[in-house]
Design a protein around this motif. Structure first.
Motif: not given
Length: 215
Positions: A124-135, A146-157
């Motif tokens: 982890l890098n400052k509360g987010t992932i280090p780089h984009p990835f497609l699983g 990854p997102a900037a600090p204060g964005t929150g977790v934009i995800a569901g389920g």
């Protein structure tokens, strides 16, 4: 002549003198000290009940999906439950597993036991992932950014449950294809296993972390 009807005084029985027990009949507590009852008798070395509860409390447990399944046999149908769970310490470790049983509590317990045996460490890098990835898994794909600090977790389920257990604070994600929670969770798991931190990339390329970041 008058008759005296006064009853004679009843003699008082002598009070028995308490005897001191001899040394052979001493209280058995003298040999072992005072008996200790109550909560103070628990073991605190990690092997007793207190230590076990303390060790298990470091994990966050989440139920992602509960499915009712059935099996048709000659005598009828047998019903059971399949439960997808995830566990994490909110410090970069997470695990997911599928538990199956005839009752939901048993399925949850089995799933949690399996998940704790397959924990992985995610950089982890400052509360987010280090780089984009497609699983990818099956017909489901999950894009993570990854997102900037204060964005929150934009995800569901399933994606949100996994990253909350992982300890990620800021994340952008998008689900593509099937919305089956099991496939989505495994697609997210596939992406997490392939994430690499700056130190891992520098080691593979034979460079220093500064050279990887600044070129």
């Amino acid at each position: 002549m008058a008759t005296d009807n006064t009853n004679p005084t009843t003699p008082t029985a002598p009070t028995p003198t308490p005897t001191t027990p001899s040394g052979d009949h001493r209280d058995h507590r003298d040999h072992h000290g005072p008996r200790r009852d109550g909560p103070g008798r628990g073991r605190r070395d990690g092997r007793g009940r207190f230590g076990q509860d303390q060790a298990e409390s470091e994990f966050v447990e989440k139920i992602i999906a509960v499915n009712r399944v059935s099996k048709t046999v000659k005598g009828g149908r047998h019903f059971g439950f399949s439960v997808l769970v995830c566990v994490g310490d909110q410090k970069g470790r997470v695990g997911i597993a599928l538990g199956k049983a005839k009752a939901v509590p048993d399925a949850v317990r089995k799933g949690l036991e399996k998940a704790k045996k397959c924990l992985i460490t995610v950089p982890l890098n400052k509360g987010t992932i280090p780089h984009p990835f497609l699983g990818k898994f099956g017909a489901s794909s999950v894009m993570l950014k990854p997102a900037a600090p204060g964005t929150g977790v934009i995800a569901g389920g399933a994606v949100r449950a996994i990253f909350e257990a992982l300890g990620v604070k800021d994340l952008l994600s998008k689900r593509i294809g099937s919305n089956n929670p099991v496939n989505v969770a495994k697609a997210t798991w596939d992406a997490l296993k392939k994430l690499r931190g700056v130190g891992d990339v520098a080691k593979m390329r034979g460079l220093t972390p500064g050279q990887v970041i600044f070129g």
